[in-house]
Design a protein around this motif. Structure first.
Motif, PDB file in Angstrom:
ATOM      1  N   ASN A   1       0.831  -1.215   0.000  1.00  0.00           N
ATOM      2  CA  ASN A   1       0.000   0.000   0.000  1.00  0.00           C
ATOM      3  C   ASN A   1       0.863   1.261   0.000  1.00  0.00           C
ATOM      4  O   ASN A   1       0.343   2.377  -0.108  1.00  0.00           O
ATOM      5  CB  ASN A   1      -0.911   0.033   1.232  1.00  0.00           C
ATOM      6  N   GLY A   2       2.173   1.088   0.197  1.00  0.00           N
ATOM      7  CA  GLY A   2       3.089   2.235   0.206  1.00  0.00           C
ATOM      8  C   GLY A   2       3.126   2.985   1.522  1.00  0.00           C
ATOM      9  O   GLY A   2       3.521   4.148   1.561  1.00  0.00           O
ATOM     10  N   VAL A   3       2.718   2.312   2.615  1.00  0.00           N
ATOM     11  CA  VAL A   3       2.682   3.040   3.895  1.00  0.00           C
ATOM     12  C   VAL A   3       3.595   2.400   4.951  1.00  0.00           C
ATOM     13  O   VAL A   3       3.480   2.701   6.142  1.00  0.00           O
ATOM     14  CB  VAL A   3       1.231   3.119   4.454  1.00  0.00           C
ATOM     15  N   SER A   4       4.520   1.542   4.500  1.00  0.00           N
ATOM     16  CA  SER A   4       5.291   0.786   5.499  1.00  0.00           C
ATOM     17  C   SER A   4       6.161   1.675   6.377  1.00  0.00           C
ATOM     18  O   SER A   4       6.527   1.290   7.473  1.00  0.00           O
ATOM     19  CB  SER A   4       6.148  -0.277   4.814  1.00  0.00           C
ATOM     20  N   ARG A   5       6.486   2.885   5.901  1.00  0.00           N
ATOM     21  CA  ARG A   5       7.342   3.756   6.726  1.00  0.00           C
ATOM     22  C   ARG A   5       6.541   4.676   7.650  1.00  0.00           C
ATOM     23  O   ARG A   5       7.112   5.397   8.466  1.00  0.00           O
ATOM     24  CB  ARG A   5       8.229   4.620   5.830  1.00  0.00           C
ATOM     25  N   ALA A   6       5.247   4.674   7.498  1.00  0.00           N
ATOM     26  CA  ALA A   6       4.420   5.554   8.358  1.00  0.00           C
ATOM     27  C   ALA A   6       4.589   5.137   9.826  1.00  0.00           C
ATOM     28  O   ALA A   6       4.645   3.942  10.134  1.00  0.00           O
ATOM     29  CB  ALA A   6       2.960   5.462   7.938  1.00  0.00           C
ATOM     30  N   GLY A   7       4.674   6.141  10.686  1.00  0.00           N
ATOM     31  CA  GLY A   7       4.909   5.864  12.118  1.00  0.00           C
ATOM     32  C   GLY A   7       3.867   4.937  12.709  1.00  0.00           C
ATOM     33  O   GLY A   7       4.199   3.993  13.427  1.00  0.00           O
ATOM     34  N   HIS A   8       2.581   5.161  12.364  1.00  0.00           N
ATOM     35  CA  HIS A   8       1.538   4.359  13.009  1.00  0.00           C
ATOM     36  C   HIS A   8       1.584   2.912  12.524  1.00  0.00           C
ATOM     37  O   HIS A   8       1.246   1.989  13.255  1.00  0.00           O
ATOM     38  CB  HIS A   8       0.150   4.979  12.756  1.00  0.00           C
ATOM     39  N   VAL A   9       2.055   2.713  11.265  1.00  0.00           N
ATOM     40  CA  VAL A   9       2.162   1.335  10.751  1.00  0.00           C
ATOM     41  C   VAL A   9       3.302   0.610  11.464  1.00  0.00           C
ATOM     42  O   VAL A   9       3.161  -0.540  11.898  1.00  0.00           O
ATOM     43  CB  VAL A   9       2.370   1.335   9.217  1.00  0.00           C
ATOM     44  N   ARG A  10       4.444   1.289  11.614  1.00  0.00           N
ATOM     45  CA  ARG A  10       5.569   0.671  12.328  1.00  0.00           C
ATOM     46  C   ARG A  10       5.159   0.332  13.758  1.00  0.00           C
ATOM     47  O   ARG A  10       5.540  -0.703  14.303  1.00  0.00           O
ATOM     48  CB  ARG A  10       6.790   1.604  12.296  1.00  0.00           C
ATOM     49  N   ASP A  11       4.375   1.217  14.349  1.00  0.00           N
ATOM     50  CA  ASP A  11       3.881   0.957  15.708  1.00  0.00           C
ATOM     51  C   ASP A  11       3.029  -0.324  15.732  1.00  0.00           C
ATOM     52  O   ASP A  11       3.174  -1.169  16.613  1.00  0.00           O
ATOM     53  CB  ASP A  11       3.055   2.162  16.175  1.00  0.00           C
ATOM     54  N   LYS A  12       2.164  -0.473  14.748  1.00  0.00           N
ATOM     55  CA  LYS A  12       1.266  -1.640  14.717  1.00  0.00           C
ATOM     56  C   LYS A  12       2.066  -2.926  14.491  1.00  0.00           C
ATOM     57  O   LYS A  12       1.823  -3.943  15.136  1.00  0.00           O
ATOM     58  CB  LYS A  12       0.203  -1.472  13.631  1.00  0.00           C
ATOM     59  N   VAL A  13       3.019  -2.843  13.565  1.00  0.00           N
ATOM     60  CA  VAL A  13       3.826  -4.045  13.299  1.00  0.00           C
ATOM     61  C   VAL A  13       4.641  -4.399  14.551  1.00  0.00           C
ATOM     62  O   VAL A  13       4.772  -5.579  14.903  1.00  0.00           O
ATOM     63  CB  VAL A  13       4.724  -3.837  12.048  1.00  0.00           C
ATOM     64  N   ALA A  14       5.157  -3.384  15.225  1.00  0.00           N
ATOM     65  CA  ALA A  14       5.923  -3.658  16.458  1.00  0.00           C
ATOM     66  C   ALA A  14       5.032  -4.333  17.509  1.00  0.00           C
ATOM     67  O   ALA A  14       5.450  -5.283  18.188  1.00  0.00           O
ATOM     68  CB  ALA A  14       6.502  -2.354  17.013  1.00  0.00           C
ATOM     69  N   GLN A  15       3.787  -3.855  17.628  1.00  0.00           N
ATOM     70  CA  GLN A  15       2.865  -4.483  18.594  1.00  0.00           C
ATOM     71  C   GLN A  15       2.611  -5.951  18.239  1.00  0.00           C
ATOM     72  O   GLN A  15       2.543  -6.816  19.108  1.00  0.00           O
ATOM     73  CB  GLN A  15       1.529  -3.745  18.596  1.00  0.00           C
ATOM     74  N   LEU A  16       2.457  -6.203  16.920  1.00  0.00           N
ATOM     75  CA  LEU A  16       2.190  -7.575  16.483  1.00  0.00           C
ATOM     76  C   LEU A  16       3.399  -8.481  16.748  1.00  0.00           C
ATOM     77  O   LEU A  16       3.249  -9.637  17.167  1.00  0.00           O
ATOM     78  CB  LEU A  16       1.822  -7.600  14.995  1.00  0.00           C
ATOM     79  N   ILE A  17       4.599  -7.923  16.505  1.00  0.00           N
ATOM     80  CA  ILE A  17       5.801  -8.730  16.774  1.00  0.00           C
ATOM     81  C   ILE A  17       5.888  -9.031  18.267  1.00  0.00           C
ATOM     82  O   ILE A  17       6.159 -10.170  18.679  1.00  0.00           O
ATOM     83  CB  ILE A  17       7.084  -7.978  16.303  1.00  0.00           C
ATOM     84  N   ALA A  18       5.645  -8.009  19.093  1.00  0.00           N
ATOM     85  CA  ALA A  18       5.737  -8.219  20.550  1.00  0.00           C
ATOM     86  C   ALA A  18       4.744  -9.292  20.998  1.00  0.00           C
ATOM     87  O   ALA A  18       5.062 -10.157  21.829  1.00  0.00           O
ATOM     88  CB  ALA A  18       5.475  -6.901  21.277  1.00  0.00           C
ATOM     89  N   TYR A  19       3.559  -9.254  20.422  1.00  0.00           N
ATOM     90  CA  TYR A  19       2.528 -10.265  20.762  1.00  0.00           C
ATOM     91  C   TYR A  19       2.998 -11.661  20.350  1.00  0.00           C
ATOM     92  O   TYR A  19       3.010 -12.606  21.157  1.00  0.00           O
ATOM     93  CB  TYR A  19       1.241  -9.873  20.034  1.00  0.00           C
ATOM     94  N   ALA A  20       3.397 -11.792  19.079  1.00  0.00           N
ATOM     95  CA  ALA A  20       3.800 -13.118  18.573  1.00  0.00           C
ATOM     96  C   ALA A  20       4.986 -13.660  19.369  1.00  0.00           C
ATOM     97  O   ALA A  20       5.003 -14.838  19.765  1.00  0.00           O
ATOM     98  CB  ALA A  20       4.153 -13.031  17.094  1.00  0.00           C
ATOM     99  N   GLU A  21       5.949 -12.797  19.627  1.00  0.00           N
ATOM    100  CA  GLU A  21       7.156 -13.290  20.299  1.00  0.00           C
ATOM    101  C   GLU A  21       6.940 -13.502  21.801  1.00  0.00           C
ATOM    102  O   GLU A  21       7.648 -14.288  22.428  1.00  0.00           O
ATOM    103  CB  GLU A  21       8.334 -12.347  20.023  1.00  0.00           C
ATOM    104  N   THR A  22       5.968 -12.815  22.377  1.00  0.00           N
ATOM    105  CA  THR A  22       5.619 -13.119  23.770  1.00  0.00           C
ATOM    106  C   THR A  22       5.066 -14.536  23.855  1.00  0.00           C
ATOM    107  O   THR A  22       5.425 -15.322  24.745  1.00  0.00           O
ATOM    108  CB  THR A  22       4.571 -12.113  24.305  1.00  0.00           C
TER     109      THR A  22
END
Ligand SMILES: Cc1cc2nc3c(=O)[nH]c(=O)nc-3n(C[C@H](O)[C@H](O)[C@H](O)COP(=O)(O)OP(=O)(O)OC[C@H]3O[C@@H](n4cnc5c(N)ncnc54)[C@H](O)[C@@H]3O)c2cc1C
Length: 471
Positions: free
Chosen positions: A309-330
C-alpha cells in the motif's frame, strides 16, 4: 509396523464409520468433496514423516522397540523433548496453513495424561493402547468436552442423564456407554477416539467418571460433522481456508460396547479431575505451539500489505507491526519457557509448566481480537470489497483490476495478500480462528483458574505481609 504413507492413511479410513454431514449419511469420508479437505489436511502429517528434510524432526526411534515411530508418540522425558514436540507441532501447522493436522497432537496429549495418572491394571491397559497407536502410526481424536446441558448442574443431577457420557451397563465383554461429546476435532478422519472426563466429579457421579478408547468404526458411534467454514472455495479468494479445514463433530455414543481391555477409568470419581487436568496441561501446550504460525502470519501479512500500500514507513504502521511482533514473540517465548520450566512427573513423564502454559494461552486468547484488528487496519477496506476469482480470470475485467488495484506493488500481489488477510481476519475462517482462540483447549476462565491454582499465591501474600511489617 512401518510408518503409514498418506495413501495408506486414506485407505484405512474407508471402514464403514458412521458419519453424517449436512443432514446426509457419508459413506466414504475420503471421497466427499467437502470432508476430504479435512482428510487431506491430516494426510500432510503422514507426508511429513516420509520427507527426507523433515525425518529428523518427525520420526524418532522408539526406546522400547527400537523401531521408527512418529515423533508425536515420543513420551517426553524432559524439557528438550517438550521443546522438540513444540517445534514439530509448529512445523505441522505451517504445512497446514495455520491449522494443525491434529491427528496425533491431541491423541498423544491424552495418552501422556493416561500414562501419567493411571496406576496398576488401568495403567497396563493404557500402555497396551499406547503401543497399539504408536506402532500402528494411528490417528487419534480426543472426545473430552461433553455436551453438558445446564452448566450449573453436575452430571448426576442433570434432567437428562445422557448430557454427560455415562456407563449404562457392564457385562462379560465390557462396559456399555451412552451420551454425547461435542466439538470433537479430527474425529471423522481418525482411527481411534479416546474419551476422557471433562471435569472433576463427586461421589454421586460415578457412572459418569469414565475413560476409554474405541475405533471410530465402532457400532453405535455416530459422528455429526459441522459444516462451518466448509463449501466450495477457490485458492484465489480463500488462500488458506480452501485447504485448512478441521472436521469437528458432535460425537454420539448410542449404547456403545467398550471391551474391558480398552477401559481406563470406571467409577473412580477422585481420578476424573486429575485426568481431565493432566490432559489439559499437555493440550494447552499443544495449543500455544500451533498458534505460532498464525501469529507469524499476522506479522508478515501486516508488514507485507503496508509495503504494497506504500505506507510501510508511516509511524503508526511501524507501531502496529511492532505491537504484532511483541505479541507473537511473547507467545513464542512463553511457549519455550513452558517447556524449559517443564518438570518430570509420575512414571518419569515430563510435562510443561502449567503456570507458564496457561499464562501463554491466556495472553494469546485475550489479545487475539486486538491483534486481528491491527492487521485489518494496515490492510484497508478491500478486505471485504475485493473482486473474486472469476473477475480476476476474466479477460475483460482483469485489465481494469490491474490498472486500478495497483498500489506500490502489482494488483495481483496486492489482491492475493488482501485475500490472505481476509481469510485470517475477516471471513468465516477468521471467525473460526477467533472462536478457536477463545474456547478451544478450554475457555479463558479455565485458564485463569489454572493460573490462580499454579502460582505461589501464599508466597506472594507472605512477601507483601513482610514488606508491610505484618507478622
Ligand atoms: C474449534 C474447536 C475445537 C475443539 N476441539 C475439541 C476436541 O477435539 N475435543 C474436545 O473434547 N473438545 C474440543 N473443543 C471443546 C473446547 O474445549 C470447549 O469449547 C471449551 O472447553 C468450552 O466448552 P463449551 O464450548 O461447552 O462452552 P461452555 O462450557 O458452555 O462455556 C461458555 C461460557 O460459559 C462459561 N461457563 C461454563 N460453565 C460454567 C460454570 N459452571 N460456571 C460459570 N461459568 C461457566 C465459560 O467460562 C464460558 O465463558 C473444541 C472447541 C472448539 C471451539
Amino acid at each position: 509396523m512401518a510408518l503409514l504413507s498418506a495413501d495408506q492413511y486414506r485407505e484405512s479410513l474407508r471402514d464403514g464409520r458412521s458419519i453424517t454431514y449436512r443432514g446426509r449419511r457419508v459413506d466414504d469420508v475420503t471421497a466427499d468433496p467437502e470432508l476430504r479437505v479435512g482428510v487431506e489436511l491430516a494426510a500432510l502429517d503422514y507426508d511429513l514423516a516420509h520427507e527426507p528434510d523433515h525425518r529428523e524432526v518427525a520420526v524418532v526411534k522408539d526406546p522400547e522397540t527400537h523401531e521408527e515411530i512418529s515423533a508425536y508418540y515420543q513420551v517426553p522425558r524432559g524439557p528438550d523433548d517438550l521443546l522438540a514436540r513444540s517445534r514439530l507441532i509448529e512445523l505441522g501447522t505451517v504445512r497446514g496453513g495455520t491449522i494443525p493436522p491434529l491427528i496425533k497432537e491431541i491423541g498423544t496429549d491424552a495418552l501422556f495424561a493416561l500414562l501419567r495418572v493411571l496406576e496398576g491394571e488401568a495403567l497396563e491397559r493404557a500402555r497396551v493402547f499406547y503401543r497399539h497407536c504408536a506402532d500402528g502410526d494411528l490417528a487419534v481424536a480426543v472426545a473430552q468436552t461433553d455436551v453438558k446441558g445446564d452448566r450449573s448442574v453436575p452430571p448426576h443431577a442433570q434432567p437428562d442423564p445422557d448430557v454427560y457420557l455415562r456407563v449404562v451397563d457392564r457385562n462379560a465383554e465390557g462396559i456399555v456407554v451412552r451420551g454425547a461429546k461435542a466439538h470433537t476435532s479430527a474425529s471423522a478422519n481418525a482411527h481411534e477416539i479416546v474419551v476422557l472426563p471433562t471435569r472433576a466429579m463427586g461421589p454421586d457421579d460415578a457412572d459418569w467418571a469414565v475413560s476409554f478408547a474405541v475405533p471410530v468404526a465402532t457400532p453405535g458411534l455416530h459422528l455429526y460433522v459441522s459444516p462451518f467454514s466448509g463449501g466450495d472455495r477457490n485458492d484465489f479468494e480463500f488462500p488458506l481456508s480452501h485447504r485448512a479445514k478441521m472436521l469437528e463433530s458432535l460425537t454420539v455414543f448410542d449404547d456403545v460396547l467398550v471391551p474391558w481391555e480398552r477401559v481406563f477409568l470406571l467409577g473412580e470419581t477422585a481420578l476424573a479431575g486429575p485426568l481431565a487436568l493432566t490432559f489439559v496441561e499437555y493440550h494447552r501446550f499443544t495449543a500455544v505451539s500451533y498458534k505460532l504460525p498464525l501469529l507469524d502470519a499476522f506479522v508478515g501479512s501486516a508488514a507485507a500489505i503496508a509495503e504494497m500500500n506504500g505506507v510501510s514507513r508511516a509511524g503508526h504502521v511501524r507501531d502496529k507491526v511492532a505491537q504484532l511482533i511483541a505479541y507473537a514473540e511473547t507467545i513464542r517465548a512463553l511457549t519455550e519457557m513452558a517447556a524449559l520450566r517443564g518438570r518430570v512427573g509420575q512414571h518419569g513423564i515430563a510435562y510443561p509448566d502449567p503456570l507458564t502454559t496457561n499464562m501463554c494461552k491466556y495472553t494469546f486468547a485475550t489479545r487475539y481480537h486486538e491483534a486481528a484488528a491491527l492487521v485489518q487496519e494496515c490492510a484497508g477496506g478491500l478486505l471485504v470489497t475485493a473482486p473474486g476469482r472469476e473477475d480476476w480470470e476474466s479477460e475483460t475485467v482483469r485489465p481494469v483490476l490491474e490498472k486500478y488495484f495497483r498500489g506500490a506493488a502489482p494488483a495481483e500481489d496486492r489482491l492475493r495478500m488482501m485475500n490472505l488477510i481476509a481469510d485470517l481476519t475477516a471471513r468465516d475462517f477468521a471467525g473460526y480462528h477467533a472462536v478457536l482462540a477463545v474456547h478451544a483447549e478450554g475457555s479463558i476462565e479455565a485458564e485463569k483458574l489454572q493460573i490462580l491454582r499454579s502460582y505461589d499465591l501464599p508466597g506472594a501474600v507472605g512477601l507483601a505481609r513482610r514488606f508491610a511489617s505484618i507478622d
